[in-house]
Scaffold this active site. Structure first.
Site, mmCIF file in Angstrom:
data_model
loop_
_atom_site.group_PDB
_atom_site.id
_atom_site.type_symbol
_atom_site.label_atom_id
_atom_site.label_comp_id
_atom_site.label_asym_id
_atom_site.label_seq_id
_atom_site.Cartn_x
_atom_site.Cartn_y
_atom_site.Cartn_z
ATOM 1 N N SER A 31 0.814 -1.220 0.000
ATOM 2 C CA SER A 31 0.000 0.000 0.000
ATOM 3 C C SER A 31 0.848 1.271 0.000
ATOM 4 O O SER A 31 1.668 1.464 -0.888
ATOM 5 C CB SER A 31 -0.974 -0.052 1.177
ATOM 6 N N ASP A 55 -5.801 -4.328 -1.913
ATOM 7 C CA ASP A 55 -4.679 -3.788 -1.154
ATOM 8 C C ASP A 55 -3.864 -4.892 -0.458
ATOM 9 O O ASP A 55 -4.424 -5.802 0.150
ATOM 10 C CB ASP A 55 -5.235 -2.821 -0.104
#
Length: 381
Positions: A58, A227
């Site tokens: 991320s 993610d």
């Protein structure tokens, strides 16, 4: 290139690598900027150039992507990079001054684009110089960069490396046509607004020796990813399995104590999801802390979580009020003010300084201390 099956199984078939590994957590722009401050301290200690592996998820993948793209341009003197301001700080500041979460999310309604694709354009412009994943630095010329996403299809980690992309339940694919910016966008496909990221396997080759139980049908055509922090917000797994020395920079947002938690049907599930994520992250931290305690691994962890509050320790670089202010910065991809940038750079530098000094000195298998030159400052880009 080594046999790919051996690479996949190296945690069982190979001894631990002696070169240190660095884990860069998720946390949006907060994490991206915080990690830069920490990297400056690693560089001061002569550790940046010794890293053998950098694993990220991320927001951490934004930092790692900038570092990977600019690594060949780093100038070194006495084992330390002398131009981090130009080659790391400048591109990260450029990204942090551009809001992309709302504008990218709106691309969901554009049949010719997607949120992840729109975000990737920004990363390419600001962070990665338009490089393809296959063209970034790789050992022995630099560390192994691993960008981690999560498969919505198998629930497992998906690793983007310079030489392959892999989900161990499907296998290892070479020849995937993907840019470094696309790898970052997949790693940072925060649900639900920036997720999913679609990865086409057209033209890619599955190594038959690595074929897993899920290698059939649509799994050989297109992957839907979210993610990397959904699976492991520390980005620690690929480092834990391979490195004896581990550094973890964790800019995840602390789980907030709430004396009156929501009980309604909408807000209570969201609270529970936050709790589950925090417990998963905390569990990984506890495992690593135990490994440090018993000597199975050496290294240091620092961050913004409540377990990281130890400000009475060996540094006065960050006040308690500044620490709490850094914790309060939202998990967004929204343009940051210079004051917020300055705060996060200082927090990353200070937290890394404190933990490396107390947990990775010569008596702990680490390095001699070095004077603090101070956290990097936001400058015009």
């Amino acid at each position: 290139m080594p046999d790919i099956k051996t690479v996949l199984d190296e945690d069982r078939t190979k001894p631990l690598e002696e070169a240190p590994g660095l884990c860069l957590s998720g946390g949006g722009y907060r994490a991206m900027v915080f990690h830069v401050g920490a990297i400056y301290r690693l560089n001061e200690l002569g550790l940046l150039g010794k890293l053998g592996r950098i694993s990220s998820v991320s927001g951490g993948s934004m930092t790692a992507g900038a570092l990977a793209a600019h690594w060949p341009d780093l100038a070194w003197s006495n084992g330390r990079a002398t131009n981090l301001d130009e080659q790391l700080l400048k591109p990260v500041l450029r990204q942090a001054r551009e809001s992309i979460d709302v504008s990218s999310a709106l691309q969901r309604f554009n049949p010719l684009s997607s949120p992840a694709r729109a975000a990737a354009k920004s990363y390419s412009r600001n962070l990665t110089k338009g490089l393809a994943l296959k063209d970034i630095v790789a050992p022995p010329n630099g560390p192994r960069f691993v960008f981690n996403a999560t498969s919505l299809m198998t629930g497992k980690a998906v690793r983007f490396r310079q030489d392959y992309i892999a989900d161990y339940t499907v296998g290892v694919f070479t020849g995937v046509n993907v840019s470094l910016a696309q790898a970052i966008a997949a790693s940072a496909a925060f649900p639900p607004v920036l997720s999913p990221a679609s990865l086409s396997l057209a033209g890619a080759a599955l190594d038959p020796a690595t074929k897993g139980p899920s290698a059939a049908g649509a799994m050989l055509e297109t992957w839907l990813l979210t993610d990397g922090g959904v699976y492991d917000n520390l980005g620690s797994e690929t480092v834990w399995k391979r490195c004896r020395t581990i550094f973890v920079s964790n800019a995840g947002k602390p789980f907030a104590v709430d004396e009156q938690p929501p009980t309604d049907l909408l807000q209570q599930p969201l609270r529970v999801l936050d709790l589950m994520g925090a417990q998963q992250e905390d569990f990984r931290e506890r495992v690593l802390a135990h490994a440090f305690d018993i000597g199975a691994r050496v290294g240091a962890m620092w961050g913004l979580t409540s377990s990281g509050i130890n400000l009475a320790g060996p540094t006065s670089l960050l006040t308690q009020d500044e620490f709490l202010a850094a914790q309060a910065v939202g998990t967004r991809l929204e343009a940051m003010s210079d004051d917020t940038l300055r705060l996060l750079l200082k927090a990353g530098y200070a937290r890394a300084t404190a933990r490396l000094r107390s947990n990775f000195g010569p008596t702990q298998g680490g390095v001699p201390d070095a004077n603090e030159s101070g956290a990097p400052k936001p400058t015009p880009t």
